[in-house]
Design a protein around this motif. Structure first.
Motif, PDB file in Angstrom:
ATOM      1  N   VAL A 298     -13.246  26.906 -19.653  1.00 30.25           N
ATOM      2  CA  VAL A 298     -14.294  27.869 -19.971  1.00 30.25           C
ATOM      3  C   VAL A 298     -14.884  27.642 -21.360  1.00 30.25           C
ATOM      4  CG1 VAL A 298     -14.727  30.330 -20.436  1.00 30.25           C
ATOM      5  CG2 VAL A 298     -13.462  29.645 -18.393  1.00 30.25           C
ATOM      6  N   SER A 299     -14.030  27.405 -22.350  1.00 31.17           N
ATOM      7  CA  SER A 299     -14.527  27.266 -23.718  1.00 31.17           C
ATOM      8  C   SER A 299     -15.410  26.031 -23.900  1.00 31.17           C
ATOM      9  CB  SER A 299     -13.360  27.251 -24.709  1.00 31.17           C
ATOM     10  OG  SER A 299     -13.834  27.103 -26.030  1.00 31.17           O
ATOM     11  N   PRO A 300     -14.955  24.824 -23.539  1.00 31.54           N
ATOM     12  CA  PRO A 300     -15.840  23.670 -23.723  1.00 31.54           C
ATOM     13  C   PRO A 300     -17.086  23.717 -22.846  1.00 31.54           C
ATOM     14  CG  PRO A 300     -13.827  23.014 -22.590  1.00 31.54           C
ATOM     15  CD  PRO A 300     -13.617  24.413 -23.070  1.00 31.54           C
ATOM     16  N   ALA A 301     -16.989  24.313 -21.653  1.00 29.28           N
ATOM     17  CA  ALA A 301     -18.174  24.413 -20.803  1.00 29.28           C
ATOM     18  C   ALA A 301     -19.226  25.311 -21.443  1.00 29.28           C
ATOM     19  CB  ALA A 301     -17.796  24.944 -19.426  1.00 29.28           C
ATOM     20  N   SER A 302     -18.796  26.457 -21.959  1.00 29.89           N
ATOM     21  CA  SER A 302     -19.763  27.396 -22.536  1.00 29.89           C
ATOM     22  C   SER A 302     -20.380  26.839 -23.808  1.00 29.89           C
ATOM     23  CB  SER A 302     -19.097  28.741 -22.822  1.00 29.89           C
ATOM     24  OG  SER A 302     -18.138  28.641 -23.855  1.00 29.89           O
ATOM     25  N   THR A 303     -19.657  26.010 -24.546  1.00 27.56           N
ATOM     26  CA  THR A 303     -20.204  25.433 -25.774  1.00 27.56           C
ATOM     27  C   THR A 303     -20.914  24.112 -25.521  1.00 27.56           C
ATOM     28  OG1 THR A 303     -18.050  24.420 -26.279  1.00 27.56           O
ATOM     29  CG2 THR A 303     -18.523  26.560 -27.282  1.00 27.56           C
ATOM     30  N   ALA A 304     -21.058  23.733 -24.250  1.00 28.52           N
ATOM     31  CA  ALA A 304     -21.825  22.536 -23.899  1.00 28.52           C
ATOM     32  C   ALA A 304     -22.881  22.853 -22.846  1.00 28.52           C
ATOM     33  CB  ALA A 304     -20.896  21.439 -23.395  1.00 28.52           C
ATOM     34  N   ALA A 305     -23.157  24.148 -22.630  1.00 28.71           N
ATOM     35  CA  ALA A 305     -24.182  24.591 -21.682  1.00 28.71           C
ATOM     36  C   ALA A 305     -23.909  24.071 -20.280  1.00 28.71           C
ATOM     37  CB  ALA A 305     -25.574  24.157 -22.156  1.00 28.71           C
ATOM     38  N   LEU A 306     -22.653  24.159 -19.849  1.00 28.70           N
ATOM     39  CA  LEU A 306     -22.256  23.688 -18.528  1.00 28.70           C
ATOM     40  C   LEU A 306     -21.668  24.836 -17.707  1.00 28.70           C
ATOM     41  CD1 LEU A 306     -20.487  20.365 -19.586  1.00 28.70           C
ATOM     42  CD2 LEU A 306     -22.767  20.586 -18.575  1.00 28.70           C
ATOM     43  N   TYR A 307     -21.545  24.590 -16.419  1.00 31.72           N
ATOM     44  CA  TYR A 307     -20.849  25.507 -15.518  1.00 31.72           C
ATOM     45  C   TYR A 307     -19.429  24.986 -15.285  1.00 31.72           C
ATOM     46  CZ  TYR A 307     -25.364  27.564 -14.231  1.00 31.72           C
ATOM     47  OH  TYR A 307     -26.576  28.205 -14.246  1.00 31.72           O
TER      48      TYR A 307
ATOM     49  N   ALA B 202     -17.498  29.966 -16.041  1.00 29.48           N
ATOM     50  CA  ALA B 202     -18.341  30.056 -17.231  1.00 29.48           C
ATOM     51  C   ALA B 202     -19.768  29.686 -16.869  1.00 29.48           C
ATOM     52  CB  ALA B 202     -17.826  29.138 -18.336  1.00 29.48           C
ATOM     53  N   VAL B 203     -20.725  30.416 -17.439  1.00 29.51           N
ATOM     54  CA  VAL B 203     -22.146  30.098 -17.308  1.00 29.51           C
ATOM     55  C   VAL B 203     -22.767  30.074 -18.698  1.00 29.51           C
ATOM     56  CG1 VAL B 203     -22.272  31.193 -15.034  1.00 29.51           C
ATOM     57  CG2 VAL B 203     -22.876  32.515 -17.051  1.00 29.51           C
ATOM     58  N   HIS B 204     -23.779  29.225 -18.879  1.00 28.74           N
ATOM     59  CA  HIS B 204     -24.411  29.168 -20.191  1.00 28.74           C
ATOM     60  C   HIS B 204     -25.370  30.336 -20.357  1.00 28.74           C
ATOM     61  CE1 HIS B 204     -27.099  26.938 -17.484  1.00 28.74           C
ATOM     62  NE2 HIS B 204     -28.085  27.284 -18.279  1.00 28.74           N
ATOM     63  N   LEU B 205     -25.608  30.714 -21.604  1.00 31.89           N
ATOM     64  CA  LEU B 205     -26.448  31.880 -21.892  1.00 31.89           C
ATOM     65  C   LEU B 205     -27.532  31.561 -22.906  1.00 31.89           C
ATOM     66  CD1 LEU B 205     -27.056  34.889 -21.512  1.00 31.89           C
ATOM     67  CD2 LEU B 205     -25.361  35.388 -23.293  1.00 31.89           C
ATOM     68  N   GLY B 206     -27.166  30.948 -24.037  1.00 33.95           N
ATOM     69  CA  GLY B 206     -28.160  30.697 -25.074  1.00 33.95           C
ATOM     70  C   GLY B 206     -27.727  29.604 -26.025  1.00 33.95           C
ATOM     71  N   TYR B 207     -28.528  29.402 -27.075  1.00 28.42           N
ATOM     72  CA  TYR B 207     -28.295  28.341 -28.059  1.00 28.42           C
ATOM     73  C   TYR B 207     -28.547  28.914 -29.441  1.00 28.42           C
ATOM     74  CZ  TYR B 207     -29.137  25.721 -23.759  1.00 28.42           C
ATOM     75  OH  TYR B 207     -29.092  25.264 -22.464  1.00 28.42           O
TER      76      TYR B 207
ATOM     77  N   ARG C  79     -25.517  25.107 -31.353  1.00 31.99           N
ATOM     78  CA  ARG C  79     -24.380  25.285 -30.454  1.00 31.99           C
ATOM     79  C   ARG C  79     -24.726  26.210 -29.289  1.00 31.99           C
ATOM     80  NH1 ARG C  79     -20.694  29.419 -29.662  1.00 31.99           N
ATOM     81  NH2 ARG C  79     -18.488  28.939 -29.401  1.00 31.99           N
ATOM     82  N   PRO C  80     -24.457  25.775 -28.047  1.00 32.25           N
ATOM     83  CA  PRO C  80     -24.628  26.684 -26.916  1.00 32.25           C
ATOM     84  C   PRO C  80     -23.510  27.730 -26.883  1.00 32.25           C
ATOM     85  CG  PRO C  80     -24.689  24.369 -26.224  1.00 32.25           C
ATOM     86  CD  PRO C  80     -24.143  24.408 -27.612  1.00 32.25           C
ATOM     87  N   PHE C  81     -23.751  28.820 -26.186  1.00 34.99           N
ATOM     88  CA  PHE C  81     -22.717  29.816 -25.932  1.00 34.99           C
ATOM     89  C   PHE C  81     -22.977  30.410 -24.554  1.00 34.99           C
ATOM     90  CE2 PHE C  81     -26.178  31.838 -28.201  1.00 34.99           C
ATOM     91  CZ  PHE C  81     -26.387  33.037 -27.535  1.00 34.99           C
ATOM     92  N   GLY C  82     -21.944  31.039 -23.997  1.00 40.19           N
ATOM     93  CA  GLY C  82     -22.095  31.497 -22.626  1.00 40.19           C
ATOM     94  C   GLY C  82     -21.262  32.708 -22.292  1.00 40.19           C
TER      95      GLY C  82
END
Length: 475
Positions: A194-203, A429-434, A440-443
């Motif tokens: 979840v953590s690396p996906a959300s900080t890389a704008a991934l699912y 995890a889903v991406h939300l913004g930058y 850095r992306p966050f989700g």
């Protein structure tokens, strides 16, 4: 002599290959030109290998890559199979990255080290079951993410995010976002998907414990760990989970409908009932997340805006639900379950060769604290029972039933992944913004009940259709 039209017809496959944007390409979009003969797996793998060679000197995401000649020989055979209409599955000839705690046999030309210098010569007897399931997809291994600091390993050094500007941020990294492969397989105890996906704008999705085999995976805890996919789109994520799932008993029990079909069937917010966590209450202390006001405030604003939109669109909405905090996992002042010593010893003893055969040989434990790191058989069962009760009956199950909701949503930067670890239930995890602060992306993280991965995929699907696709990094 060639006519202009004949020349362009011969040139078109090359032009299409060169036009492929690895930063945005997903498996679904790659599959079409492969099927139509406008792209070969050899060309595809060459482009991904070139991308790794170009960027990984800075990003440090890859620990092991099969020799180029071996990879090209493998995918050339897969290309031939495709021309003979012998397609093994949806991943046929599409590269994939796998985490370095997922065992691969030495015949594949890669090591399995967990990023550890002590394990760099380890030889597993066989591939993990999940690696065998994706074998038609050529793969390479990425640095593990459970090192401290996050993304660091003794063998690979410190990973760097493809998004973050201004130097290394040890909390942000993943090879998929950098255009090394369209998707990957990782594993999570508490946040490592979840953590690396959300900080890389991934699912990503960590499925219910037992849905994916743990055989051959170096785990922290067999009661909390699971392998899971990571991808740029919900479609790719679902397709990969369809391939690797199996019940814990190895029989055919599992989802009654493919996850890919669930995503493809669409859906709307009006079909979902959603609970949310108070992001300020759950926000991590400064020891875990660097407090930068110009970053934190925009994140809180974006999360609140997403909550407001869910409240407006969802079938039912329950804000600030009272899930128990991870601190309640403690029993008699001690952590609940300590599986790592036993699980790692068992794994090391199962390998064909390894210079260390037990955790005692791997780590020089402080003898003074040894009793605090190990639970006796009776203690273990009581701690595990306490953990499950807090996370399941008093936690996720209670909230889902009381508020009549399908999923629980909160910031992916918080400790809500611990609820998935403690319960064994799925989390995505889903991406939300930058962040304007550093790119850095966050989700958002999304929890559901046992074997309710379909509800997480429905959330991902409607989120994608409402807010649009991810934004790639500017490498």
């Amino acid at each position: 002599m060639f006519s202009v039209s004949q020349f362009l017809e011969l040139l078109l496959p090359t032009l299409k290959t060169n036009a492929l944007d690895l930063l945005t390409a997903d498996a679904q979009s790659i599959a079409t030109p492969l099927q139509q003969g406008r792209l070969s797996s050899v060309e595809l793998v060459e482009k991904y290998l070139d991308s790794i060679q170009l960027h990984d000197g800075r990003l440090h995401a890859m620990l092991s890559i099969a020799p180029r000649e071996d990879l090209l020989r493998t995918v050339a055979a897969l290309d031939l199979e495709r021309t003979q209409r012998n397609v093994r599955g949806p991943l046929h000839g599409i590269p994939i990255i796998i985490k370095d705690n997922i065992a691969t046999h030495p015949d594949l030309g890669m090591k399995t080290t967990c990023g550890s210098l002590a394990l760099q010569d380890m030889r597993p007897y066989a591939n993990t079951r999940v690696a065998d399931k994706v074998k038609p997809a050529p793969f390479q291994q990425i640095a593990p993410s459970f090192s401290i600091p996050s993304g660091w390993s003794g063998l690979g050094g410190q990973c760097q995010s493809a998004y973050v500007r201004g130097g290394v941020d040890p909390d942000d990294t993943v090879g998929v976002s950098a255009g090394y492969a369209p998707f990957s397989l990782g594993s999570e105890t508490d946040g490592s998907l979840v953590s690396p996906a959300s900080t890389a704008a991934l699912y990503t999705i960590k499925p219910t414990i037992g849905l994916v085999s743990q055989d051959g995976i170096i785990s922290i805890s067999h009661t909390m760990d699971s392998a899971g996919p990571m991808a740029k789109t919900p479609h790719d994520l679902a397709a990969l989970l369809d391939i690797i799932w199996e019940s814990a008993s190895g029989d055919s029990a599992g989802p009654t409908k493919s996850f890919y079909d669930i995503v493809s069937s669409g859906g709307s917010w009006g079909e979902l009932s959603i609970a949310t966590l108070g992001y300020k209450k759950w926000w991590p202390p400064k020891e875990f997340l660097k407090p930068v006001e110009s970053a934190t405030n925009p994140m809180h604003s974006e999360i609140q805006a997403a909550y407001n939109e869910m409240e407006r669109l969802a079938k039912r909405f329950a804000p600030n639900v009272p899930l128990p905090m991870p601190s309640e996992y403690m029993l008699d002042g001690r952590d609940t379950v300590a599986d790592f010593r036993v699980d790692l010893d068992r794994y090391l003893q199962s390998t064909e060769y390894c210079r260390v055969r037990s955790i005692q040989e791997l780590i020089n434990f402080n003898i003074e604290h040894a009793d605090n790191l190990q639970l006796g058989p009776g203690e273990y069962e009581s701690h595990l029972s306490h953990l499950r009760k807090v996370a399941r009956e008093d936690g996720i199950d209670h909230i889902l039933e009381k508020y009549q909701v399908d999923v629980i949503v909160g910031s992916a930067d918080t400790a809500m992944t611990a609820l998935a670890s403690g319960s064994g239930y799925p989390v995505g995890a889903v991406h939300l913004g930058y962040l304007d602060y550093n790119g850095r992306p966050f989700g958002l993280a999304v929890l559901a009940g046992r074997n309710q991965e379909a509800k997480i995929f429905k959330f991902m699907n409607v989120r994608e259709s409402t807010f649009g696709p991810r934004r790639p990094p500017s490498l």
